[in-house]
Every structure is written in C-alpha cells, then in structure tokens.
Design a protein around this motif. Structure first.
Motif, PDB file in Angstrom:
ATOM      1  N   LEU A 197       0.693  -1.001   0.030  1.00 23.83           N
ATOM      2  CA  LEU A 197       0.317  -0.007   0.058  1.00 23.83           C
ATOM      3  C   LEU A 197       0.804   1.342  -0.015  1.00 23.83           C
ATOM      4  O   LEU A 197       2.068   1.281   0.658  1.00 23.83           O
ATOM      5  CB  LEU A 197      -0.854   0.126   1.282  1.00 23.83           C
ATOM      6  N   ASP A 198       0.307   2.249  -0.464  1.00 22.67           N
ATOM      7  CA  ASP A 198       1.024   3.504  -0.403  1.00 22.67           C
ATOM      8  C   ASP A 198       1.069   4.106   0.757  1.00 22.67           C
ATOM      9  O   ASP A 198       0.607   3.868   1.671  1.00 22.67           O
ATOM     10  CB  ASP A 198       0.785   4.666  -1.626  1.00 22.67           C
ATOM     11  N   ARG A 199       2.117   4.986   0.948  1.00 23.26           N
ATOM     12  CA  ARG A 199       2.388   5.399   2.347  1.00 23.26           C
ATOM     13  C   ARG A 199       1.317   6.284   2.734  1.00 23.26           C
ATOM     14  O   ARG A 199       0.896   6.327   4.224  1.00 23.26           O
ATOM     15  CB  ARG A 199       3.628   6.422   2.181  1.00 23.26           C
ATOM     16  N   HIS A 200       0.643   7.301   1.884  1.00 23.75           N
ATOM     17  CA  HIS A 200      -0.562   7.821   2.528  1.00 23.75           C
ATOM     18  C   HIS A 200      -1.720   6.829   3.034  1.00 23.75           C
ATOM     19  O   HIS A 200      -2.470   7.175   3.969  1.00 23.75           O
ATOM     20  CB  HIS A 200      -1.146   8.671   1.215  1.00 23.75           C
ATOM     21  N   THR A 201      -1.861   5.671   2.315  1.00 20.67           N
ATOM     22  CA  THR A 201      -2.939   4.617   3.006  1.00 20.67           C
ATOM     23  C   THR A 201      -2.432   4.016   4.215  1.00 20.67           C
ATOM     24  O   THR A 201      -3.245   3.988   5.035  1.00 20.67           O
ATOM     25  CB  THR A 201      -3.097   3.787   1.685  1.00 20.67           C
ATOM     26  N   PHE A 258      -6.839  -5.855   6.592  1.00 19.65           N
ATOM     27  CA  PHE A 258      -6.421  -5.800   5.171  1.00 19.65           C
ATOM     28  C   PHE A 258      -5.937  -7.069   4.766  1.00 19.65           C
ATOM     29  O   PHE A 258      -5.934  -7.674   3.778  1.00 19.65           O
ATOM     30  CB  PHE A 258      -5.349  -4.478   5.015  1.00 19.65           C
ATOM     31  N   MET A 259      -4.749  -7.508   5.557  1.00 15.21           N
ATOM     32  CA  MET A 259      -3.937  -8.787   5.443  1.00 15.21           C
ATOM     33  C   MET A 259      -5.107 -10.144   5.283  1.00 15.21           C
ATOM     34  O   MET A 259      -5.212 -10.805   4.181  1.00 15.21           O
ATOM     35  CB  MET A 259      -3.121  -9.289   6.652  1.00 15.21           C
ATOM     36  N   ALA A 260      -6.174 -10.092   6.112  1.00 12.73           N
ATOM     37  CA  ALA A 260      -7.041 -11.190   6.144  1.00 12.73           C
ATOM     38  C   ALA A 260      -7.875 -10.998   4.788  1.00 12.73           C
ATOM     39  O   ALA A 260      -8.159 -12.107   4.165  1.00 12.73           O
ATOM     40  CB  ALA A 260      -7.806 -11.067   7.191  1.00 12.73           C
ATOM     41  N   SER A 261      -8.546  -9.657   4.475  1.00 13.79           N
ATOM     42  CA  SER A 261      -9.315  -9.539   3.440  1.00 13.79           C
ATOM     43  C   SER A 261      -8.617  -9.674   1.967  1.00 13.79           C
ATOM     44  O   SER A 261      -9.109 -10.222   1.320  1.00 13.79           O
ATOM     45  CB  SER A 261      -9.876  -7.974   3.415  1.00 13.79           C
ATOM     46  N   VAL A 299     -19.638  -4.452  -4.650  1.00 16.23           N
ATOM     47  CA  VAL A 299     -19.365  -5.316  -3.476  1.00 16.23           C
ATOM     48  C   VAL A 299     -19.413  -4.626  -2.295  1.00 16.23           C
ATOM     49  O   VAL A 299     -18.856  -3.446  -2.206  1.00 16.23           O
ATOM     50  CB  VAL A 299     -18.084  -6.203  -3.522  1.00 16.23           C
ATOM     51  N   GLY A 300     -20.296  -5.109  -1.129  1.00 15.10           N
ATOM     52  CA  GLY A 300     -20.416  -4.543   0.261  1.00 15.10           C
ATOM     53  C   GLY A 300     -19.287  -4.914   1.152  1.00 15.10           C
ATOM     54  O   GLY A 300     -18.293  -5.955   0.766  1.00 15.10           O
ATOM     55  N   CYS A 301     -19.448  -4.244   2.398  1.00 18.84           N
ATOM     56  CA  CYS A 301     -18.347  -4.629   3.356  1.00 18.84           C
ATOM     57  C   CYS A 301     -19.108  -4.134   4.708  1.00 18.84           C
ATOM     58  O   CYS A 301     -19.617  -3.027   5.202  1.00 18.84           O
ATOM     59  CB  CYS A 301     -17.129  -3.688   3.079  1.00 18.84           C
ATOM     60  N   ILE A 302     -19.178  -5.309   5.588  1.00 28.59           N
ATOM     61  CA  ILE A 302     -19.616  -5.068   6.951  1.00 28.59           C
ATOM     62  C   ILE A 302     -18.858  -5.974   7.856  1.00 28.59           C
ATOM     63  O   ILE A 302     -18.367  -6.979   7.750  1.00 28.59           O
ATOM     64  CB  ILE A 302     -21.124  -5.715   7.114  1.00 28.59           C
ATOM     65  N   PHE A 303     -17.980  -4.910   8.537  1.00 24.83           N
ATOM     66  CA  PHE A 303     -17.079  -5.561   9.540  1.00 24.83           C
ATOM     67  C   PHE A 303     -17.316  -5.394  11.025  1.00 24.83           C
ATOM     68  O   PHE A 303     -18.258  -4.410  11.335  1.00 24.83           O
ATOM     69  CB  PHE A 303     -15.719  -4.827   9.124  1.00 24.83           C
ATOM     70  N   THR A 327     -12.021   1.724   0.829  1.00 26.16           N
ATOM     71  CA  THR A 327     -10.983   2.491   0.011  1.00 26.16           C
ATOM     72  C   THR A 327      -9.918   1.874  -0.669  1.00 26.16           C
ATOM     73  O   THR A 327      -9.696   1.958  -1.897  1.00 26.16           O
ATOM     74  CB  THR A 327     -10.283   3.797   1.048  1.00 26.16           C
ATOM     75  N   ILE A 328      -9.355   0.987  -0.024  1.00 25.65           N
ATOM     76  CA  ILE A 328      -8.257   0.117  -0.626  1.00 25.65           C
ATOM     77  C   ILE A 328      -8.627  -0.711  -1.831  1.00 25.65           C
ATOM     78  O   ILE A 328      -8.374  -0.868  -2.768  1.00 25.65           O
ATOM     79  CB  ILE A 328      -7.470  -0.714   0.526  1.00 25.65           C
ATOM     80  N   PHE A 329      -9.927  -1.467  -1.552  1.00 18.36           N
ATOM     81  CA  PHE A 329     -10.579  -2.155  -2.503  1.00 18.36           C
ATOM     82  C   PHE A 329     -11.548  -1.820  -3.560  1.00 18.36           C
ATOM     83  O   PHE A 329     -12.086  -2.540  -4.312  1.00 18.36           O
ATOM     84  CB  PHE A 329     -10.882  -3.609  -1.759  1.00 18.36           C
TER      85      PHE A 329
END
Length: 406
Positions: free
Chosen positions: A63-67, A79-82, A101-105, A149-151
């Motif tokens: 991932l970039d430094r900003h993220t 992030f690693m698990a996803s 695609v949705g996301c519920i964590f 944001t990442i995905f």
C-alpha cells in the motif's frame, strides 16, 4: 428464506497462524497461540497473558504511504485477512471495478491512536502535531473505511460495534443483505487490536487469567479451575456470496451460511444470561431449518470466565444434553479474540468442516457442575462435519449464533 448465501473466500490473521493452512494445523494439533507479554506487565497490567499476534509488515509494495498512515492496527490485520479472502474467492481488482461489493465488519474499539493522540496533545499542546492518519485510525469505523477505500468497494459499508458478538453479527447482517437481493457479494469479518492499550480496562475488572506460570494452560473454557479469560486479537474476513452468483462465475464454494440468530439479555451490562444464549441458538437453528439433532458440532463462545461459561453451559445443556453434537471452545487455544471472535470462529468452523475434524477444548480437565454431562471434547476428534453452530455473546447482553453447513 430468499437466496442461499455461501462462503467463497476466507482470510485469517491470528495467534494460531496467518494462513488458512497454518491455522488448520494449529486447530487440529490443539496448539495454543497464547504467551506472556512482558510489556503488559511493565505497563501495569495484573496479567501479561495474551494471544501472540504477529504485526503485519506492510511496505509500499502493499500500500502507498498515504494509505498506510490511516491504518490502525486492527485495520492492518483486516487488510491482510481480506486480501487473502478475495484471493481465495477469485475476486481481483478487475472484478471489484465492475461489480458492486459490500463490506460489513465487526470492530468495537480503536484505543491505540486515541491514547497516542492524547499523549501528543498533553505534551505539545498543538493539534497540528497529530498528523494525517490519526483521525482515520481512531474511529470505530476505521476498518470499514480503509477496506472500502483500498479495495474500491461500492456496496453496503458500515461497522458493527456489538462487543464480542461483533464478528458474528457482521456475518449475519451480510447474509441478510444477500438473501434479500440487496447485494450479490459482501466482505464480512471482525478485527481486534492487540496492543497494550486495548484491554487495560478489562484487566482492571479482574477479568483476565493470572495463571502466568503456564501461559498455554491459562485459557480453560468450562473447566472448574478456570480463573479468567486471556485477551487476543487479529482479524478474520469472509467473502459471502449469493449461491447462484457464485456458481455462475465458477467460484469454489467452501460452506453455506444458513442460519443467524440473535437476542439481547436486557439485564446487567456485564451479566450473561442462559435464556439469552438459548434464544439466539434457537433462532439460528430455526432460521436454518434444522433441529438440535442435526447439529454435528458447536463452537461455544466460552471465554474461560467463571460466570460466562456457567450460563452458556446451562443453555447448551437445555438444548443439547444427550444429543450427539460435539462441543469445544477454540478460545482454549486462541484466548478471547473479542471483536473478531465471531468471524474467526466461523473460519475455524469452516476449516474443521473442510478437513473433517473437531478441534479440542484444551485444558478441559475437571468439569464443573454445569459443564459435566455436556459432550465437550478435550482432544481432537476426526469425524465428518456437515452442520455446525457457532456462538458469540458480548457485554451489554448482545448475543449472536450462526449455523454453517458444509
């Protein structure tokens, strides 16, 4: 019932391992991930016991430094698990770009950035010193906002904060979204920070085991000699998908999520309830269209606290005493993974179904009057599993149960 909901991808970052194969081996061998953290004792904890969770080493290749600056510890775990869950599901960047695609964590704390921010403000008295990332790290929604944001996820996006049932509720709610036709695919899971700041308030309650001379024997669900839980952390992620959608794209189906039950105790904020536990289990089985006789295995919530284990054992006794279902608590090996526990235990259950074994309830040596007579196994049992029940209960009386089918 609506549409069928299946699991097509999983990822895990836990004290039992950081790959599905490592975790499967730990579960089958009854290998504990609990150790002694001297930093906790130096910080002032009465107990230094915890699950030993490795820290992800993220670089600019990931991932970039900003993220990276906006990722809390639990978001890094998630992030690693996803990433692994999407890989197993065969979902790449191109798919995510062209499909919703949705996301519920599940996540119910982000203590480290809050405390670090307070320290900087106390010392510098200048909010400009806090830096860019603290605001995104410090919110309970840190996991969801970062993953989406990442995905580049564009579907449902919210965090479940429901104490130690957070991960299970995230799976149940994701299942409901797909069943009702509102989403075809949802990334669900749970994440729990494991830094020294996260659990100090629990330590203050005297909730933790102090059996520090034998760390791997400290977590003792259902055993009459238990003296408290062992905190742990990490993250687990699952890709839930409509069955027909999964078949159409040629995905490998790992398991089906076929039942979700919930309840609230309505009593004391930290007081468990056998009635609340039972209602959640009954609802999950009714939702799945199964009975107690259909359940092959129960992954109990059982955290190794005297009161919590007692009430769950009573509820299990009312529904399953004399039945064939085997019972164990994987928390005997992981400790209590808190906000991630419901999600990680769904992963553990699915791995057990895939590989045909029941993980042991290690350290179960002397049943108490409530656990005696329950079909709790202290050793690994190799047997086919088709239908399993997984329990998660939390502070505030929140209860969740899931039924998974091979």
């Amino acid at each position: 019932m609506g549409r069928r909901v299946v699991i097509t991808g999983m990822g895990i970052w836990s004290c039992l391992g950081t790959t599905l194969s490592e975790v499967t081996e730990s579960l089958e061998q009854g290998r504990s991930g609990i150790g002694l953290d001297q930093d906790r004792l130096k910080y002032g904890y009465r107990s230094g016991l915890c699950g030993i969770v490795p820290e992800p080493q993220l670089t600019k290749k990931d991932l970039d430094r900003h993220t990276r600056a906006g990722l809390s510890q639990e978001a890094r775990y998630a992030f690693m698990a996803s990433r692994d869950a999407f890989r197993q599901a065969g979902v790449d960047a191109d798919y995510l770009q062209h499909h919703e695609v949705g996301c519920i964590f599940g996540n119910d704390s982000s203590a480290e950035p809050v405390i670090e921010s307070a320290k900087i403000m106390d010392e510098k008295h200048d909010s400009a010193m806090l830096g860019y990332g603290h605001v995104f790290q410090s919110m309970n929604s840190t996991v969801n906002m970062n993953l989406c944001t990442i995905f580049h996820l564009r579907g449902i996006n919210f965090t479940v904060s429901a104490a130690c049932a957070s991960g299970s509720h995230s799976i149940g709610l994701g299942m409901m979204m797909i069943r009702q036709g509102l989403q075809d695919m949802v990334l669900v899971g749970g994440a729990q920070e494991s830094n020294i700041y996260a659990m100090a308030s629990f330590d203050a309650l005297g909730a933790f085991s102090v059996r520090m001379d034998e760390p791997t024997k400290a977590s003792r669900p259902f055993d009459k000699d238990r003296d408290g839980l062992v905190p742990s952390g990490g993250a687990a992620a699952l890709v839930l998908e409509d069955y027909d959608h999964a078949v159409a794209r040629g995905a490998t189906i790992l398991a089906e999520v076929c039942g979700y039950g919930f309840s609230s105790n309505g009593g004391g904020i930290s007081t468990p309830s056998d009635g609340g536990c039972r209602i959640a289990m009954e609802r999950a089985m009714a939702d799945a269209g199964v009975t107690a006789d259909d359940i092959d295995y129960i992954n109990a919530h059982a955290t190794s606290t005297p009161q919590g284990d007692m009430y769950e054992a009573r509820a299990l006794g009312e529904l399953f005493r004399g039945r064939r279902a085997l019972i164990s608590s994987t928390k005997s090996m992981t400790g209590h993974e808190c906000w991630m526990a419901g999600a990680s235990e769904a992963v553990y259950c699915t791995l057990m179904m895939q590989h045909g074994f029941v993980a042991p309830n290690v350290n179960f040596e002397h049943p108490d009057e409530d656990s005696e007579g329950l079909n709790i196994t202290p050793v690994t049992v190799h047997t086919p599993l088709h239908t399993v029940l997984s329990n998660s209960f939390g502070f505030g009386g929140t209860n969740a149960a899931l039924v998974l089918r091979k």
